[in-house]
Design a protein around this motif. Structure first.
Motif, PDB file in Angstrom:
ATOM      1  N   ILE A 213       0.856  -1.196   0.000  1.00 26.17           N
ATOM      2  CA  ILE A 213       0.000   0.000   0.000  1.00 26.17           C
ATOM      3  C   ILE A 213       0.888   1.242   0.000  1.00 26.17           C
ATOM      4  CG2 ILE A 213      -1.653   1.356   1.349  1.00 26.17           C
ATOM      5  CD1 ILE A 213      -2.788  -1.185   2.428  1.00 26.17           C
ATOM      6  N   LEU A 214       0.456   2.246  -0.747  1.00 24.44           N
ATOM      7  CA  LEU A 214       1.092   3.566  -0.732  1.00 24.44           C
ATOM      8  C   LEU A 214       0.118   4.565  -0.117  1.00 24.44           C
ATOM      9  CD1 LEU A 214       2.896   4.193  -4.150  1.00 24.44           C
ATOM     10  CD2 LEU A 214       3.928   4.171  -1.880  1.00 24.44           C
ATOM     11  N   TRP A 239      -9.415   5.354  -3.172  1.00 20.77           N
ATOM     12  CA  TRP A 239      -8.313   4.498  -3.585  1.00 20.77           C
ATOM     13  C   TRP A 239      -7.984   4.718  -5.052  1.00 20.77           C
ATOM     14  CZ3 TRP A 239      -5.110   2.258  -0.402  1.00 20.77           C
ATOM     15  CH2 TRP A 239      -5.532   1.923   0.885  1.00 20.77           C
ATOM     16  N   ARG A 240      -6.689   4.899  -5.307  1.00 18.76           N
ATOM     17  CA  ARG A 240      -6.181   4.995  -6.667  1.00 18.76           C
ATOM     18  C   ARG A 240      -5.166   3.865  -6.870  1.00 18.76           C
ATOM     19  NH1 ARG A 240      -7.675   9.992  -9.182  1.00 18.76           N
ATOM     20  NH2 ARG A 240      -9.394  10.748  -7.911  1.00 18.76           N
ATOM     21  N   VAL A 241      -4.597   3.795  -8.046  1.00 13.27           N
ATOM     22  CA  VAL A 241      -3.586   2.785  -8.342  1.00 13.27           C
ATOM     23  C   VAL A 241      -2.313   3.485  -8.814  1.00 13.27           C
ATOM     24  CG1 VAL A 241      -2.953   0.799  -9.755  1.00 13.27           C
ATOM     25  CG2 VAL A 241      -5.292   1.031  -8.905  1.00 13.27           C
ATOM     26  N   TYR A 242      -1.220   3.213  -8.118  1.00 16.41           N
ATOM     27  CA  TYR A 242       0.083   3.709  -8.558  1.00 16.41           C
ATOM     28  C   TYR A 242       0.720   2.649  -9.444  1.00 16.41           C
ATOM     29  CZ  TYR A 242       5.081   4.592  -8.501  1.00 16.41           C
ATOM     30  OH  TYR A 242       6.391   4.777  -8.884  1.00 16.41           O
ATOM     31  N   SER A 243       1.080   3.046 -10.671  1.00 13.84           N
ATOM     32  CA  SER A 243       1.668   2.099 -11.608  1.00 13.84           C
ATOM     33  C   SER A 243       3.185   2.185 -11.627  1.00 13.84           C
ATOM     34  CB  SER A 243       1.114   2.341 -13.022  1.00 13.84           C
ATOM     35  OG  SER A 243      -0.284   2.127 -13.031  1.00 13.84           O
ATOM     36  N   GLY A 247       4.999  -0.662 -14.095  1.00 18.87           N
ATOM     37  CA  GLY A 247       3.636  -1.006 -14.461  1.00 18.87           C
ATOM     38  C   GLY A 247       2.903  -1.862 -13.457  1.00 18.87           C
ATOM     39  N   ILE A 248       3.564  -2.229 -12.366  1.00 21.63           N
ATOM     40  CA  ILE A 248       2.913  -3.046 -11.340  1.00 21.63           C
ATOM     41  C   ILE A 248       2.035  -2.139 -10.479  1.00 21.63           C
ATOM     42  CG2 ILE A 248       3.281  -4.569  -9.352  1.00 21.63           C
ATOM     43  CD1 ILE A 248       5.936  -5.363 -10.573  1.00 21.63           C
ATOM     44  N   GLY A 249       0.736  -2.433 -10.418  1.00 22.48           N
ATOM     45  CA  GLY A 249      -0.199  -1.578  -9.701  1.00 22.48           C
ATOM     46  C   GLY A 249      -0.127  -1.764  -8.195  1.00 22.48           C
ATOM     47  N   ILE A 250      -0.068  -0.638  -7.470  1.00 25.91           N
ATOM     48  CA  ILE A 250      -0.073  -0.652  -6.009  1.00 25.91           C
ATOM     49  C   ILE A 250      -1.241   0.209  -5.538  1.00 25.91           C
ATOM     50  CG2 ILE A 250       1.215  -0.085  -3.908  1.00 25.91           C
ATOM     51  CD1 ILE A 250       3.788  -0.352  -5.468  1.00 25.91           C
ATOM     52  N   PRO A 251      -2.119  -0.314  -4.670  1.00 27.27           N
ATOM     53  CA  PRO A 251      -3.204   0.521  -4.138  1.00 27.27           C
ATOM     54  C   PRO A 251      -2.632   1.760  -3.435  1.00 27.27           C
ATOM     55  CG  PRO A 251      -3.554  -1.781  -3.579  1.00 27.27           C
ATOM     56  CD  PRO A 251      -2.172  -1.689  -4.148  1.00 27.27           C
ATOM     57  N   ALA A 252      -3.178   2.918  -3.756  1.00 24.44           N
ATOM     58  CA  ALA A 252      -2.655   4.178  -3.224  1.00 24.44           C
ATOM     59  C   ALA A 252      -3.789   5.000  -2.624  1.00 24.44           C
ATOM     60  CB  ALA A 252      -1.945   4.968  -4.320  1.00 24.44           C
ATOM     61  N   MET A 253      -3.557   5.508  -1.427  1.00 27.82           N
ATOM     62  CA  MET A 253      -4.539   6.344  -0.737  1.00 27.82           C
ATOM     63  C   MET A 253      -3.965   7.759  -0.548  1.00 27.82           C
ATOM     64  SD  MET A 253      -7.321   7.150   0.829  1.00 27.82           S
ATOM     65  CE  MET A 253      -8.225   5.612   0.958  1.00 27.82           C
ATOM     66  N   PRO A 254      -4.465   8.742  -1.277  1.00 30.04           N
ATOM     67  CA  PRO A 254      -4.057  10.128  -1.015  1.00 30.04           C
ATOM     68  C   PRO A 254      -4.749  10.636   0.249  1.00 30.04           C
ATOM     69  CG  PRO A 254      -4.921   9.836  -3.250  1.00 30.04           C
ATOM     70  CD  PRO A 254      -5.314   8.636  -2.461  1.00 30.04           C
TER      71      PRO A 254
END
Length: 286
Positions: A213-214, A239-243, A247-254
């Motif tokens: 998680i980011l 929730w967004r996705v950091y690529s 290109g590997i997607g990581i769940p991201a919470m601003p």
């Protein structure tokens, strides 16, 4: 009317605190100067000295012109350390060549292509556990972080520690870094060029840590790494996705930056919701 000089220790401490908050934290001269001292007015250039007969003026003496250095002896002009496309490409090569976090730190410490390094005291690389499942990314270090060489150690960092404790985390269980590893002078906002030249380093840092998680602390981190122009109040809580380059997607919470929460404590409840979301997501992925 001249400004009144501080007349007590409390006044002096308040003045020094104001200077520190404004980013004035270095002396510009070895000899202290009293800016509150009243000085006698200086005569204007060419003004008639008092008591001198205006009809009698001594003949001006000719002065020899100042010596000039031959062009061949002058040192070559040094180019300004302003990030450009070539330096950004070099930063990408350095970041990609690092196979470990220690190697990445060494390459960043030896990189001279960003002008922010010239005014910063220390490289602020990271803090916490590099094997953590959750990574927090802010924008840039401030004065306290620049002095200690660690991210989020000032008032904002103290608030972040309390927020982490509220969801049963601490710095031994998280990894913390910034998009910009060098403090901008006076705590100003980094320029787009400065951000772009530092982007390859934080992207490689995320890749080497490999968090599940980011959490983006503040709008600057979220906009840079999520490639969006939306404001943080619209981004947070979703929730967004950091690529990233891989290109590997990581769940991201601003979420909101702790410094913003210190100025706007009523919004702490929003950040609390975001941290709870991160806690539940982390639990579901474990």
């Amino acid at each position: 009317m001249s400004a009144a000089a501080p007349d007590s220790n409390a006044d002096i401490h308040a003045l020094l605190a104001f200077y520190a908050e404004a980013g004035v934290d270095e002396a510009l001269d070895d000899v202290p100067a009293n800016r509150f001292e009243e000085r006698a007015p200086q005569p204007r250039p060419g003004a008639q000295p008092a008591g001198e007969d205006p009809g009698h003026r001594p003949q001006a003496q000719k002065q020899a012109p100042p010596p000039t250095t031959p062009p061949a002896a002058r040192p070559p002009a040094q180019p300004a350390a302003v990030p450009d496309g070539q330096q950004i490409a070099f930063a990408r090569e350095l970041a990609a060549s690092a196979s470990t976090l220690d190697e990445l730190r060494e390459r960043m410490a030896g990189f001279d292509g960003c002008n922010l390094k010239l005014t910063a005291k220390n490289l602020v690389f990271a803090d916490g556990n590099p094997e953590a499942s959750i990574m927090f990314v802010g924008e840039a270090p401030g004065r306290d972080e620049d002095i200690e060489g660690k991210p989020f150690v000032g008032r904002s960092g103290q608030l972040l520690d309390r927020m982490l404790k509220a969801i049963d985390l601490d710095r031994s269980k998280v990894y913390i870094a910034n998009v910009i590893p060098w403090r901008p002078p006076g705590n100003r906002a980094p320029t787009p060029q400065e951000t772009e030249i530092c982007r390859p380093f934080i992207e490689r840092q995320i890749e080497l840590v490999g968090p599940k998680i980011l959490v983006h602390l503040g709008g600057a981190s979220a906009k840079t790494l999520l490639n969006t122009t939306e404001g943080i109040l619209r981004l947070r809580g979703n929730w967004r996705v950091y690529s990233g380059p891989s290109g590997i997607g990581i769940p991201a919470m601003p979420t909101l930056h702790p410094a913003y929460l210190l100025r706007t404590p009523a919004h702490k409840r929003l950040a609390w919701r975001d941290f709870l979301e991160a806690k539940m997501k982390l639990r579901s992925l474990s």
